[in-house]
Design a protein around this motif. Structure first.
Motif, mmCIF file in Angstrom:
data_model
loop_
_atom_site.group_PDB
_atom_site.id
_atom_site.type_symbol
_atom_site.label_atom_id
_atom_site.label_comp_id
_atom_site.label_asym_id
_atom_site.label_seq_id
_atom_site.Cartn_x
_atom_site.Cartn_y
_atom_site.Cartn_z
ATOM 1 N N VAL A 18 0.776 -1.040 0.039
ATOM 2 C CA VAL A 18 -0.055 0.040 -0.042
ATOM 3 C C VAL A 18 0.765 1.318 0.079
ATOM 4 O O VAL A 18 0.735 2.181 -0.947
ATOM 5 C CB VAL A 18 -0.917 0.080 1.144
ATOM 6 C CG1 VAL A 18 -1.580 1.156 1.197
ATOM 7 C CG2 VAL A 18 -1.886 -1.103 1.171
ATOM 8 N N ALA A 19 1.624 1.325 0.938
ATOM 9 C CA ALA A 19 2.824 2.391 0.991
ATOM 10 C C ALA A 19 3.473 2.642 -0.277
ATOM 11 O O ALA A 19 3.748 3.748 -0.659
ATOM 12 C CB ALA A 19 3.850 2.255 2.081
ATOM 13 N N ALA A 20 3.976 1.556 -1.033
ATOM 14 C CA ALA A 20 4.688 1.716 -2.373
ATOM 15 C C ALA A 20 3.848 2.583 -3.525
ATOM 16 O O ALA A 20 4.155 3.192 -4.261
ATOM 17 C CB ALA A 20 5.101 0.303 -2.567
ATOM 18 N N ARG A 21 2.364 2.254 -3.401
ATOM 19 C CA ARG A 21 1.715 2.985 -4.187
ATOM 20 C C ARG A 21 1.027 4.001 -3.780
ATOM 21 O O ARG A 21 0.764 4.829 -4.720
ATOM 22 C CB ARG A 21 0.417 1.653 -4.753
ATOM 23 C CG ARG A 21 0.717 0.606 -5.192
ATOM 24 C CD ARG A 21 -0.562 -0.311 -5.720
ATOM 25 N NE ARG A 21 -1.646 -0.513 -4.888
ATOM 26 C CZ ARG A 21 -1.387 -1.615 -3.862
ATOM 27 N NH1 ARG A 21 -0.544 -2.300 -4.015
ATOM 28 N NH2 ARG A 21 -2.495 -1.616 -2.600
ATOM 29 N N GLY A 23 1.868 5.783 -0.828
ATOM 30 C CA GLY A 23 2.565 6.513 0.167
ATOM 31 C C GLY A 23 2.480 6.288 1.748
ATOM 32 O O GLY A 23 1.389 5.554 2.108
ATOM 33 N N LEU A 24 3.473 6.350 2.579
ATOM 34 C CA LEU A 24 3.485 5.890 3.964
ATOM 35 C C LEU A 24 2.078 6.684 4.477
ATOM 36 O O LEU A 24 1.550 6.144 5.516
ATOM 37 C CB LEU A 24 4.680 6.375 4.690
ATOM 38 C CG LEU A 24 5.849 5.398 4.452
ATOM 39 C CD1 LEU A 24 7.036 6.009 5.020
ATOM 40 C CD2 LEU A 24 5.455 3.886 5.262
ATOM 41 N N PHE A 103 10.898 3.488 -0.608
ATOM 42 C CA PHE A 103 11.987 4.456 -0.300
ATOM 43 C C PHE A 103 11.932 5.693 -0.975
ATOM 44 O O PHE A 103 12.169 6.955 -0.517
ATOM 45 C CB PHE A 103 13.237 3.843 -0.127
ATOM 46 C CG PHE A 103 13.592 2.977 1.164
ATOM 47 C CD1 PHE A 103 13.636 3.495 2.351
ATOM 48 C CD2 PHE A 103 13.599 1.570 1.399
ATOM 49 C CE1 PHE A 103 13.668 2.722 3.495
ATOM 50 C CE2 PHE A 103 13.723 0.933 2.386
ATOM 51 C CZ PHE A 103 13.763 1.468 3.253
ATOM 52 N N THR A 104 11.781 5.398 -2.426
ATOM 53 C CA THR A 104 11.874 6.837 -3.124
ATOM 54 C C THR A 104 10.779 7.581 -2.833
ATOM 55 O O THR A 104 10.791 8.832 -2.675
ATOM 56 C CB THR A 104 12.043 6.396 -4.392
ATOM 57 O OG1 THR A 104 13.263 5.545 -4.877
ATOM 58 C CG2 THR A 104 12.097 7.372 -5.279
ATOM 59 N N SER A 105 9.813 6.969 -2.920
ATOM 60 C CA SER A 105 8.220 7.883 -2.662
ATOM 61 C C SER A 105 8.129 8.538 -1.160
ATOM 62 O O SER A 105 7.896 9.666 -1.211
ATOM 63 C CB SER A 105 6.913 7.101 -3.016
ATOM 64 O OG SER A 105 6.990 5.903 -1.913
#
Length: 214
Positions: A18-21, A23-24, A103-105
């Protein structure tokens, strides 16, 4: 691994996706409870707060990155081969995995948001840069990279190449993203490699002994 830890890891796997798509910041206990068919109280017992959940997701992604990129590279011969292995594993996880995307996002999401999450991201990125620089130093020690080459500069350039690669591959769908990243990587390496004639000069000359043998 006990049942509680298995549940926790299953939740973190879902949370990392979810976070990768999204965001945290998009992570919530309630949303994850719905996605994993668990109770909010059960998830709260594992993570206690949204911030704790975000930090645990970062730790999960960090461990995956180490397992899939850093550790396999360190199992390769010191020097140039190790740096090449790092690039190959990093490109693979960036194109097909989630950890690097997260990590990038997250870095862009939290770069101006002071707090524990940003602090952890800073530590993680600095650790990565230190790891790259240290692998590069083994190339200097092995006589494959110039003695005056700058390990920190190479780490900076490689990180920049990978960020450009992920941007071109994932956002722009550039069919030449991989090719362009490899060209940039080889150019960065070429600027640091010891010239063949210098390698020859560093190798003990066996000609006199051969001449005596004749």
């Amino acid at each position: 691994m006990g049942k509680g830890e298995q549940t926790r890891m299953a939740v973190l796997t879902q949370a990392a996706e979810v976070a990768a798509r999204q965001g945290l910041g998009a992570l919530t206990i309630g949303d994850l409870a719905a996605r994993t068919h668990l109770s909010k109280s059960g998830l709260f017992a594992h993570f206690h707060s949204k911030e704790a959940l975000q930090l645990d997701v970062l730790a999960y992604a960090r461990d995956r990155f180490v397992d899939e990129v850093i550790r396999p590279a360190t199992h390769t011969s010191r020097g140039l081969a190790r740096v090449r292995a790092l690039f190959e594993h990093w490109a693979e996880i960036g194109a097909h995995g989630k950890a690097e995307c997260l990590f990038t996002s997250a870095a862009m999401e939290f770069d101006d948001q002071p707090g524990p999450v940003r602090d952890q991201l800073v530590r993680d990125h600095r650790d990565l840069m230190d790891s790259i620089a240290q692998m590069f130093r083994t190339g200097i020690a092995e006589g494959e990279f110039r003695a005056d080459a700058d390990p920190e500069q190479f780490a900076f350039e490689l990180h920049g190449i990978m960020l450009a690669y992920f941007h071109a591959y994932r956002l722009l769908n550039d069919p030449r993203a991989d090719e362009r990243a490899r060209r940039a990587f080889e150019a960065a390496l070429a600027d640091c490699l010891v010239a063949p004639q210098e390698q020859t000069q560093q190798t003990p000359d066996a000609t006199p002994a051969a001449a005596q043998a004749r």
